[in-house]
Design an enzyme around this catalytic site. Structure first.
Site, PDB file in Angstrom:
ATOM      1  N   HIS A 208      46.769 121.572  81.772  1.00 39.82           N
ATOM      2  CA  HIS A 208      47.874 122.186  80.540  1.00 39.82           C
ATOM      3  C   HIS A 208      49.196 121.378  81.263  1.00 39.82           C
ATOM      4  O   HIS A 208      49.750 121.935  82.260  1.00 39.82           O
ATOM      5  CB  HIS A 208      47.847 123.850  80.571  1.00 39.82           C
ATOM      6  CG  HIS A 208      49.086 124.027  79.633  1.00 39.82           C
ATOM      7  ND1 HIS A 208      48.786 124.550  78.284  1.00 39.82           N
ATOM      8  CD2 HIS A 208      50.031 124.335  79.911  1.00 39.82           C
ATOM      9  CE1 HIS A 208      49.979 125.023  77.757  1.00 39.82           C
ATOM     10  NE2 HIS A 208      50.680 124.953  78.820  1.00 39.82           N
TER      11      HIS A 208
ATOM     12  N   HIS B 148      52.927 120.129  81.176  1.00 41.80           N
ATOM     13  CA  HIS B 148      54.285 120.273  80.570  1.00 41.80           C
ATOM     14  C   HIS B 148      54.931 119.111  80.849  1.00 41.80           C
ATOM     15  O   HIS B 148      54.776 118.559  81.929  1.00 41.80           O
ATOM     16  CB  HIS B 148      55.080 121.446  81.052  1.00 41.80           C
ATOM     17  CG  HIS B 148      54.900 122.561  80.181  1.00 41.80           C
ATOM     18  ND1 HIS B 148      55.540 122.957  79.028  1.00 41.80           N
ATOM     19  CD2 HIS B 148      53.776 123.588  80.066  1.00 41.80           C
ATOM     20  CE1 HIS B 148      55.116 124.177  78.516  1.00 41.80           C
ATOM     21  NE2 HIS B 148      53.942 124.463  79.227  1.00 41.80           N
TER      22      HIS B 148
ATOM     23  N   CYS C 149      60.038 124.654  78.091  1.00 41.18           N
ATOM     24  CA  CYS C 149      59.770 125.318  79.250  1.00 41.18           C
ATOM     25  C   CYS C 149      60.694 126.347  79.301  1.00 41.18           C
ATOM     26  O   CYS C 149      61.701 126.369  79.930  1.00 41.18           O
ATOM     27  CB  CYS C 149      59.745 124.396  80.637  1.00 41.18           C
ATOM     28  SG  CYS C 149      58.810 125.564  81.798  1.00 41.18           S
TER      29      CYS C 149
END
Ligand code: ZN
Length: 306
Positions: free
Chosen positions: A207, A209, A240
């Site tokens: 995952h 970002h 974020c």
């Protein structure tokens, strides 16, 4: 797994209507995306954008080969997911590699997170859900704690494995989240390589970002080591929430990742042009430009035909 409708939309200032969310999810599925995280069962007061997750799920057509997923963080959330049905219930434990981050986020220590795992295992077992996965947040670095040593990540995986083993379960799927965008390709190679060497049968999912622009390079580095499970967000939706600054990029962008794969000869089973259409729809719905690149530059099919 497409996470835009959850990881992306949860921090948008404009809350999409249930109709709009369903339209976006339908567009993703129509483009060939087979797994979508459609919402989360969290406190609606804390995350108002996800308050209608039940309604969204009820409106989705069950489709052959398509899995809808949702997130929960506490027993009540799991109960809601079970009650609504239609979402795949995955028995996945969660931990965080940063002591500071887990304290801030959940008011718990890493030790307490692990101490609570047996209760979760019992809860899942009672619901007939197989427990074989663990997610780890902040596995590559943390805005509040700094670098996360690789040995720490390996140690936490080991710890999760032993908790599961104590309860007759086996860790088969490990998700690693670069929650605050600290990872670089070399670090990915080192960590993924070390995990593969130690536990060759453990399936990894990343995952990533794109907080500092390395998400795509990180995904490629992992793919070159055989990792084939990624979360991604349409249009690069989402920022974020932990970065502490506005304008942070979201998850690795779904259509950009699909574009790169397809151009490299990796079949994704996704119609890229339709996916770009879904990205444009996402942009229209949130009402501001999204960071995705291919949706702006266009796919190459159009230019090749000239
Ligand atoms: Zn995320």
């Amino acid at each position: 797994m497409e996470v835009g409708p959850r990881d992306g939309l949860q921090i948008e200032s404009r809350t999409l209507t249930t109709d709009e969310k369903v339209r976006l999810i339908d567009a993703l599925v129509a483009a060939g995306v087979r797994e979508v995280e459609v919402g989360s069962f969290v406190n609606p007061k804390a995350v108002p954008a996800m308050a209608d997750t039940e309604d969204v799920i009820k409106r989705l057509e069950p489709r052959e080969g398509v899995t809808y997923r949702a997130l929960w963080l506490n027993p009540k959330g799991l109960e809601r997911a079970i009650a609504v049905g239609r979402v795949r219930l995955v028995g996945r434990l969660t931990c965080t590699a940063s002591e500071t981050f887990v304290k801030r986020n959940t008011n718990r220590s890493i030790d307490r997170t692990f101490a609570e795992m047996p209760e979760w295992i019992t809860r899942y077992k009672e619901a007939g859900i197989k427990v074989n996965g663990m997610g780890m947040m902040a596995a590559f670095g943390c805005n509040f704690e700094g670098d996360i040593p690789q040995e720490k990540v390996i140690g936490l995986i080991e710890r999760g494995m032993s908790v599961l083993a104590d309860h007759g379960c086996k860790l088969e799927h490990q998700d690693l989240a670069d929650t605050m965008g600290w990872a670089n390709p070399r670090q990915i190679r080192r960590l993924v390589g070390a995990i593969h060497e130690r536990w060759p049968d453990l399936t990894l999912k990343l995952h990533l970002h794109d907080t500092r622009g390395t998400a795509m390079a990180n995904a490629l580095a992992a793919m070159e080591l055989g990792v084939c499970n990624f979360d991604a967000a349409i249009g690069g939706l989402g920022g974020c929430p932990f970065a502490g600054h506005k304008g942070a990029a979201g998850n690795v962008c779904t259509e950009d990742l699909v574009y790169m794969c397809e151009e490299m000869g990796i079949d994704t089973g996704i119609d890229l042009d339709a996916l770009v259409g879904a990205a444009k729809l996402a942009e229209e719905l949130v009402g501001h430009p999204l960071p995705g690149k291919v949706m702006k530059g266009g796919t190459l099919s159009r230019f090749r035909h000239h």
